[in-house]
Structure formats: C-alpha cells, structure tokens
Design an enzyme around this catalytic site. Sequence first.
Site, PDB file in Angstrom:
ATOM      1  N   SER A  60       1.241   6.537   2.819  1.00  0.00           N
ATOM      2  CA  SER A  60       2.022   7.513   3.584  1.00  0.00           C
ATOM      3  C   SER A  60       3.234   8.007   2.807  1.00  0.00           C
ATOM      4  O   SER A  60       3.856   7.268   2.040  1.00  0.00           O
ATOM      5  CB  SER A  60       2.509   6.885   4.887  1.00  0.00           C
ATOM      6  OG  SER A  60       1.418   6.573   5.715  1.00  0.00           O
TER       7      SER A  60
ATOM      8  N   GLU B  50      -9.987  -0.915   5.527  1.00  0.00           N
ATOM      9  CA  GLU B  50      -8.836  -1.199   6.369  1.00  0.00           C
ATOM     10  C   GLU B  50      -9.204  -1.098   7.839  1.00  0.00           C
ATOM     11  O   GLU B  50      -8.744  -1.869   8.671  1.00  0.00           O
ATOM     12  CB  GLU B  50      -7.720  -0.204   6.033  1.00  0.00           C
ATOM     13  CG  GLU B  50      -6.438  -0.440   6.796  1.00  0.00           C
ATOM     14  CD  GLU B  50      -5.336   0.521   6.378  1.00  0.00           C
ATOM     15  OE1 GLU B  50      -4.179   0.167   6.563  1.00  0.00           O
ATOM     16  OE2 GLU B  50      -5.632   1.625   5.885  1.00  0.00           O
TER      17      GLU B  50
ATOM     18  N   GLN C 243       0.836  -1.194   0.000  1.00  0.00           N
ATOM     19  CA  GLN C 243       0.000   0.000   0.000  1.00  0.00           C
ATOM     20  C   GLN C 243       0.878   1.253   0.000  1.00  0.00           C
ATOM     21  O   GLN C 243       1.732   1.396   0.879  1.00  0.00           O
ATOM     22  CB  GLN C 243      -0.865  -0.029   1.264  1.00  0.00           C
ATOM     23  CG  GLN C 243      -1.910   1.041   1.350  1.00  0.00           C
ATOM     24  CD  GLN C 243      -2.620   0.981   2.709  1.00  0.00           C
ATOM     25  OE1 GLN C 243      -1.984   0.976   3.759  1.00  0.00           O
ATOM     26  NE2 GLN C 243      -3.926   0.924   2.688  1.00  0.00           N
ATOM     27  N   GLY C 244       0.687   2.127  -0.966  1.00  0.00           N
ATOM     28  CA  GLY C 244       1.482   3.364  -1.043  1.00  0.00           C
ATOM     29  C   GLY C 244       0.658   4.579  -0.673  1.00  0.00           C
ATOM     30  O   GLY C 244       0.266   5.364  -1.526  1.00  0.00           O
TER      31      GLY C 244
ATOM     32  N   ASN D 246      -5.541   6.427  16.057  1.00  0.00           N
ATOM     33  CA  ASN D 246      -6.766   6.413  16.858  1.00  0.00           C
ATOM     34  C   ASN D 246      -7.240   7.820  17.211  1.00  0.00           C
ATOM     35  O   ASN D 246      -8.437   8.037  17.435  1.00  0.00           O
ATOM     36  CB  ASN D 246      -6.553   5.555  18.107  1.00  0.00           C
ATOM     37  CG  ASN D 246      -6.597   4.067  17.762  1.00  0.00           C
ATOM     38  OD1 ASN D 246      -6.617   3.704  16.579  1.00  0.00           O
ATOM     39  ND2 ASN D 246      -6.623   3.219  18.770  1.00  0.00           N
ATOM     40  N   GLU D 247      -6.312   8.763  17.229  1.00  0.00           N
ATOM     41  CA  GLU D 247      -6.726  10.145  17.479  1.00  0.00           C
ATOM     42  C   GLU D 247      -7.581  10.659  16.309  1.00  0.00           C
ATOM     43  O   GLU D 247      -8.595  11.329  16.507  1.00  0.00           O
ATOM     44  CB  GLU D 247      -5.498  11.038  17.681  1.00  0.00           C
ATOM     45  CG  GLU D 247      -4.794  10.826  19.021  1.00  0.00           C
ATOM     46  CD  GLU D 247      -4.158   9.456  19.165  1.00  0.00           C
ATOM     47  OE1 GLU D 247      -3.677   8.895  18.153  1.00  0.00           O
ATOM     48  OE2 GLU D 247      -4.152   8.920  20.292  1.00  0.00           O
TER      49      GLU D 247
END
Lengths: 407, 316
Positions: free
Chosen positions: A152, A269, A149-150, A390-391
């Site tokens: 970030s 995801e 997966q690209g 999670n933030e």
Amino acid sequence: MAAGPPYNLTPRQVDCSTLARLVPMDLTFSPAEETFRAEVRAWLATNVADPPLPSGDTAEGFAAHLEWERKLFDARYAVVSWPAEFGGRDASLWEWLIFEEEYWLAGAPQRVTQNGIFLLAPTIFEFGTPDQQQRILRSMASGAQTWCQGWSEPNAGSDLAGITSRAVRDDAGGGWRITGQKTWTTRGAFCTHLFGLFKTDLDAPRHNGMTYLLVDLAQPGITVRPVERLDGDDGFAEVFFDDAFVPDDMVLGGVNEGWSIAMATTGSERGLTLRSPGRFLATARRLIDLAREQVAVADTATRDRIVDAWIDAEAYRWQTFATVTDIVDGKAAGAASSMVKLFWSELDVRLHEIALDLLGPHAELVDGELAAWMKGYQFALSGPIYAGTNEIQRNVVAERVLGLPRR
Amino acid sequence: MRFAFTDEQLELAAAVRDLLAKECPPDVVRAAWSNADGRANQVWSALAEMGALAVMSDEARGGFGMTEVDLVLLLEESGRCALPEPIVDTALVAAPEGWVDGDASACVISPESPFGVWADTATVIVSIAADGVRVVPRSEAGLTARDSVDGARRLFSVELPEVAPVAPVAAAARVFRRGALGTAAQLVGLADRMVSMTVEYAREREQFGVKIGTFQAVKHHLANARTALEFARPLVYRAAATMSTDDPDAATHVSMAKVRAGDAAAQASRVALQCHGAIGYTTEYDLHLFMKRAWALERAWGDTSWHRRAVGRAIL
C-alpha cells in the site's frame, strides 16, 4: 485484487496422481499423521509460554516473539512444510494443516514472521534464483531476517496498480535507486527487510512496468515512522525511500514483471496459508469455553449465535480439506480464494463480537486475562480490510467465479 | 484424509444431471403443479430404470448396497432441477431399509414434518416417531389433502391405524438423519440453481444502457450467495461421509449441514428474487418453482432452528 494461484505451495507438495481419484472418501488421518499431531501437541504443551507473550506488534513484544520464533526454528517447527535444507520438515499439506490446528489450539503466539514465511517465501520458492533461496529462506525462517510487506501507498490501497514509488536504474552501483513511500506496513517499524512493488517503467501500461524488489531497511535513504493502530500498538509504519539502494541480486523475478509475481503473493495472503482453519477453530473453542462459564448462555439467541459461529468454523475446515484434496490431485482451485477470504474475515469478527457480548461490561477492560477478546476483536476488524478489502473480493468472486461482466 | 468424490461417483452424478436436465426441465416441474398427482412419472421411471432409487438398497433386493456418499450428489441434482418426486423419502430413507423397492415410492412423516408429501401416490407411508418407525400401506392410511405453497408438493394430513413399530428407536433416529441429510443436499442444489439462473439473467438484462451484472450492488449480492453455498456444500458432504461410517457425531454433522444448506438456499432465493426484480415476482417466470421448493424444504425434516438447537445441545 487480482487472483494469483489459489494457495501458494512449494512445488514438492503437489502430487498429480490420477489414481488418487479412484480412492473413496476417507475422513481420517493416517497413523503417521496422527503421530505427527501428537508430537506437535506434546512439544507445544511443554514450550508455549504461560502467561502469553506481550503483543508482537510492539517493540518489546516483537523481541520476545523473535526468541519464540528461534525456538520454533530450532525444533524445526517454524516452517514445517518447507524442504529440510531451508529449515523445514518436508511436511505434506495435511501435516501443515494439522500443525496449524495444534498451534492455535495450544494458544501459541502470533507469528511475527508470517508475512515473510507465508507471503514472500512462496514467491521466492516460485520465482527466486537458487542464490536468493539460499540467502533468504533460512534466515527468514529463523527470524534472523524479518520481512514486512510494501504494497500500500498513500494513494494506492485497493487500487494497488496505482502505486507511484519508483526505482531508477543505477548502472554504476549495479542495482536500483528507490524513491517514494509505502504505508500501513505491518510491523514495518521492527522488521529488517521489506518486499514490495516499485515502478521501473513509468511509460508502461498500468499493470506493467513494476518490479518486485527486496529492500534492506537498514541503510541511508530509508526512514521508518511507526503508526499506532486501532488497538494502540505501533503495528503499522510508514516507510519513506529517498534514493535508497537495491542491488540487482535483490530483484525478485524479471524487471517490469512485478505485477504478476506479486499477484501470486496476494492469492496466498487471502487463502489458507495465512489464515488456516486452525485459527478460527481455536477461537471458536475458546468462545465455547467462555460461554460455558457464563450464566447468560441459557439465552437462546446467544446460544444460536455461538452455534452458527461454530458451524462456520467447521465449514471452513471442511471447505479447506476439500480444497487441499483438489490440490493434492493436481486440480487448481482458482479464484475461490476470494470466497475463502470473505468467509474467514467475517467469521473472525463475528466470533469476537459474540465473546464481547458474553463479557458484557467486562468487555471494555483491556487489562486482565479477558482483555485478549477486545484485543482480538480489534485485530479481527482489520480482516475485512487487508489482503484486498472484502468489497474487492466480492468483485473478484462475481467476475471470476460467477462470470459477471466487469463493465 | 481424502475429502473428495471418486471419478465414478462424479460420473454417476453427471449422468443423473444430464438425465434430469433433459427429462425434468422447468416445464415438467410446472406441469406437475397442475397435473393429477403433482409428480413427473416419466422422470421417476427413468431414475428407477437407471438404478438411482436403489443406490443404497440391499444387493439381495436388487440394489447396489452403496452409501450416503454415493447418493448425496444425486440428491443435490434432484434439488437443482426441483424434481417433483419423493426421492429423499424413497431412495435415502425407505429403500435402504427394505420398505420399498423398484419404482415404488415412500412418503415419510415425522413430528418435525407432519404432512405427507405425495402421500396419495406412495406405496407405503413411513411414520417416524419417538418409539420407532411404523410402515403402513398407503391404502390403510387416512389422507386429507392440504395445499402447499409449492404446487407440485401434494400434501396430506395423514391418519394411521394403530400398528406396532417395525423398526426400533435407533432406526428411527437413523432414518430421520438420512431424511434431513437428503433435504440438505436438495437445498444445496436449489441454491446453486437459483444463483446460476440469476447470474445468467444479470449477464443479459440491460438497464441504464449496461448489463445489470456490471453493477456492484448486484455483484455483491450474488457473490455473498455464492460464498454461502461454497461453505454449505462441504458440510453436507462431510455429513454424508460420517453417516456412512456410523460416526457417533453424525447426527450433529447432519444438523450442521441442514442449517447451512437451509441458510444458503434462503439467501439464494432472496438474492435471486431481488436481482431479477419484477420478472422474478411473476409465476410465468421459472424462479418461483425453485424458490418455493426451497421455502418448503428449509422447514422440512427439522427446520433450521431445530437443527441449530440440536448442534447447540452437542457443543454447549
């Protein structure tokens, strides 16, 4: 970050039946489903390797895992919910959940194909051309093609829309030339292909002007540098693009429409497709087994922590069953997938923390059979970070589930 | 597998929700704090009239002969409005056993919940003990008033005459599970109410020139509380379903539900108070009505630790 469809399903799995809502609650699986469970259990009992395979996030372990994936594919267990023409069994969502429960309970290997089959594939089913579906899905399911997966980039993590890797039109070549860098790419050092977002219109507003590209990594202009993760494996990679080529038939969806297409994948995801309840039920059972072997479990505080973790694993299972019933009824679950991601990622950390506390001084050992707990702990710690921290998920829950103002 | 309520069950719950929104707003709960019996008699009559108290009663006795699955959403609604009435003791515990019917109410006591709530206005006192269940007319019980933190809950120490159990040990276990299940459902309703009212407040209240709901600190508190609720609710519904089919593991399922519903309500009350700030700390504001009910119910019918240990005995 933003919410896509709650769980990505191939369209055939949705049965919009209003009649179903007249049927009383029934917490049993059908005889056919129980038969399927027994078949899966028997096959796994015969075929799961003992001792376990080496980590799939190393070069040699990855190769061993690809052999396992091939075995799964040949037995038509690699992608049970997919249509038969792509290597699946047309299994229902319930059967898929049953498969997952049995798979993890059997201690079967991690799925090194997961980012392809669980994240990219739903997007290809939804947005891919028939030609793309034919070329990619079967190869992905068998492990012949492996996908990373690209998303970030060095300056675009939680703020995914801030990517700067770009694709420039190459009319002569009939495709796109890509330049830039992706990072924290899981198993990027071992995969054959990458899916990701690239800027194709630099003047467009933030969320526009991105295109979803499918990139063959075996070509000039691509450099992959493995990056060692917290657990010591080369599970991450940096991927550099220097005028690498992507043909037009590897553009997924429309040019400049990549953002909304990608959001469908991130929803998947976070949700049940990547982290089904079966995983955590299996970990919780292993924790209970570990606890039963330990004298220390007479300690009330430790017992309570184990009980709480078990209750949460059960809660996730039943929350999923409610969600799947809704999906089968044709109801959308919306931004609830963000709550799901918060819940399983924190549960996974807690399960492993309790195990390490039970192990005491043995917890630090990374040799021997108990080492799986420390390994698992380090992996679990990534859960609250990947797939949108999670933030970020809490912001999504606050804004889209509760309706609090963005600003 | 089908883990959802039927349209009919959802419609019934919606009807009860509408009725309670109209008949049992916070003013009615507040009035119960200072009236003679701590109850909302007009609401009770309305619930009896619509059949909500007889959902699980025998058809032969004018009931509907339905199950925990049919009743659980109604009990959740009674929690949402902090209904000051013994609906769990009556509709889920006593009526299905035929110990009360009509608009009569029951008051149930047990070693885990020794104080009789609204005992002075109950028709019967039901006592769950290790050797079975005793059912005694209220007039034969000795009652000594005690004050609850929740002013609507009129508590009494209860002294019962020496009588033989009317129901055996198995029935005692069943009715205790039902009480715990109903209380868990009410706690879920209370948690939902406290989260909702705090969201409303955070959408309106301004500080530093902006709505406080824009602050991540506030958002994250509320997101956590909402998430806890999201995962408590299915445990409550699952327990209702397995109770209704006499599943041998139903007792463990009820305990799991009570633990998570209690925790969710505890978290919701802390978050609600913190996000409201000082206004939530006043009794002029309604939050305390829900918060105090939650504090009481968290410890009723077996507190969270009691149920956690019960799960532990089953799995460890």
